[in-house]
Design a protein around this motif. Structure first.
Motif, PDB file in Angstrom:
ATOM      1  N   TYR A  86       0.833  -1.199   0.000  1.00 47.94           N
ATOM      2  CA  TYR A  86       0.000   0.000   0.000  1.00 47.94           C
ATOM      3  C   TYR A  86       0.873   1.256   0.000  1.00 47.94           C
ATOM      4  N   ASP A  87       0.574   2.166  -0.928  1.00 45.38           N
ATOM      5  CA  ASP A  87       1.281   3.440  -1.041  1.00 45.38           C
ATOM      6  C   ASP A  87       0.336   4.536  -0.555  1.00 45.38           C
ATOM      7  N   ARG A  90      -0.236   7.603  -3.037  1.00 40.85           N
ATOM      8  CA  ARG A  90      -1.145   7.336  -4.160  1.00 40.85           C
ATOM      9  C   ARG A  90      -2.504   6.820  -3.710  1.00 40.85           C
ATOM     10  N   ASP A  91      -2.592   6.415  -2.428  1.00 41.02           N
ATOM     11  CA  ASP A  91      -3.790   5.756  -1.913  1.00 41.02           C
ATOM     12  C   ASP A  91      -4.143   4.565  -2.793  1.00 41.02           C
ATOM     13  N   ALA A  92      -3.127   3.756  -3.072  1.00 41.84           N
ATOM     14  CA  ALA A  92      -3.286   2.606  -3.959  1.00 41.84           C
ATOM     15  C   ALA A  92      -2.171   1.610  -3.680  1.00 41.84           C
ATOM     16  N   TYR A  93      -2.352   0.404  -4.184  1.00 39.31           N
ATOM     17  CA  TYR A  93      -1.322  -0.617  -4.041  1.00 39.31           C
ATOM     18  C   TYR A  93      -0.379  -0.586  -5.241  1.00 39.31           C
ATOM     19  N   TRP A 124       3.191  -1.104 -12.806  1.00 39.51           N
ATOM     20  CA  TRP A 124       2.236  -2.189 -12.980  1.00 39.51           C
ATOM     21  C   TRP A 124       2.384  -2.906 -14.313  1.00 39.51           C
ATOM     22  N   HIS A 150      -9.761  -3.334  -3.830  1.00 41.68           N
ATOM     23  CA  HIS A 150      -8.317  -3.105  -3.972  1.00 41.68           C
ATOM     24  C   HIS A 150      -7.737  -3.890  -5.150  1.00 41.68           C
ATOM     25  N   TYR A 151      -8.073  -5.165  -5.252  1.00 37.54           N
ATOM     26  CA  TYR A 151      -7.543  -5.955  -6.368  1.00 37.54           C
ATOM     27  C   TYR A 151      -8.146  -5.507  -7.688  1.00 37.54           C
ATOM     28  N   ARG A 153      -8.848  -2.522  -8.610  1.00 35.49           N
ATOM     29  CA  ARG A 153      -8.091  -1.348  -9.076  1.00 35.49           C
ATOM     30  C   ARG A 153      -6.707  -1.750  -9.567  1.00 35.49           C
ATOM     31  N   MET A 154      -6.075  -2.711  -8.895  1.00 36.73           N
ATOM     32  CA  MET A 154      -4.764  -3.177  -9.344  1.00 36.73           C
ATOM     33  C   MET A 154      -4.853  -3.844 -10.711  1.00 36.73           C
TER      34      MET A 154
END
Length: 213
Positions: A86-87, A90-93, A124, A150-151, A153-154
């Motif tokens: 988790y970053d 960026r509020d993202a993985y 990514w 979460h996944y 978005r990844m």
């Protein structure tokens, strides 16, 4: 064609999540261990694994297939091993490299083990193989997540081969899915390797009460 009703789909997903949590709670621990070992064997023998230079795996939560043996195997075979981290900026993985799994992981924002903040991150588009957990998968590549997104978005950011991993009880009939949900290229269970047909629309999802598996 009438577009799917997002509200109805989300209600159906909620019923599926309840059903899958019930199935997982009833699964004996010995079966979890045996199926996890078989999943690792099947995945490590697959062509996407053999071709991958960078493999994105995950730290399993209780109830998820234990793919930790593949951490060491990837490194021993000369592949780069990455796990999601988790970053907060960026509020993202993001995928981050791991070379010493016993020392390189810490507890992350949601209690899931992840690479330490100082370890290098990848973009990514670098992972060649993305191994994806979930609550359920179906033969059309649909994945039922835990609801946090979460996944999802990844997976929208990846270009590698997307492979779901699941216990036998999580491989099921038609799951509810929306057009923007990212489908898997393949799914691995203890029963083997299942290629997914990505061409054309998925059939409509069904209620878990009438699911076949």
């Amino acid at each position: 064609m009438i577009p799917p009703d997002p509200t109805a789909i989300e209600r159906l997903k909620a019923r599926w999540r309840a059903e899958m949590r019930h199935r997982l709670a009833a699964m004996p621990e010995a079966d979890r261990m045996a199926e996890s070992c078989r999943i690792c064997e099947v995945l490590a023998g697959s062509l996407p694994w053999q071709r991958a230079r960078v493999v994105l795996l995950y730290a399993p939560l209780p109830g998820e297939p234990d793919v930790r043996p593949l951490w060491r195997r990837a490194l021993e075979e000369g592949r780069q091993l990455a796990l999601p981290r988790y970053d907060p900026v960026r509020d993202a993985y993001v995928p981050a490299l791991v070379t010493r799994p016993e020392e390189d992981l810490c507890h992350g924002r949601y209690g899931v083990k992840e690479p330490r903040p100082e370890l290098p991150a990848l973009s990514w588009d670098q992972p060649d193989l993305i191994v994806v957990p979930g609550l359920a998968f179906d033969p059309w590549g649909a994945r039922l997540g835990r609801g946090g997104g979460h996944y999802d978005r990844m997976l929208h950011l990846t270009h590698g081969f997307r492979c779901g991993v699941a216990f036998r009880c999580q491989w099921t009939g038609r799951l509810p899915a929306l057009p923007h949900d990212v489908r898997m290229h393949a799914v691995v269970t203890a029963g083997g390797w299942f290629e997914v047909e990505l061409k054309g629309p998925e059939p409509p999802g069904q209620d878990p009460a009438v699911s076949t598996r």
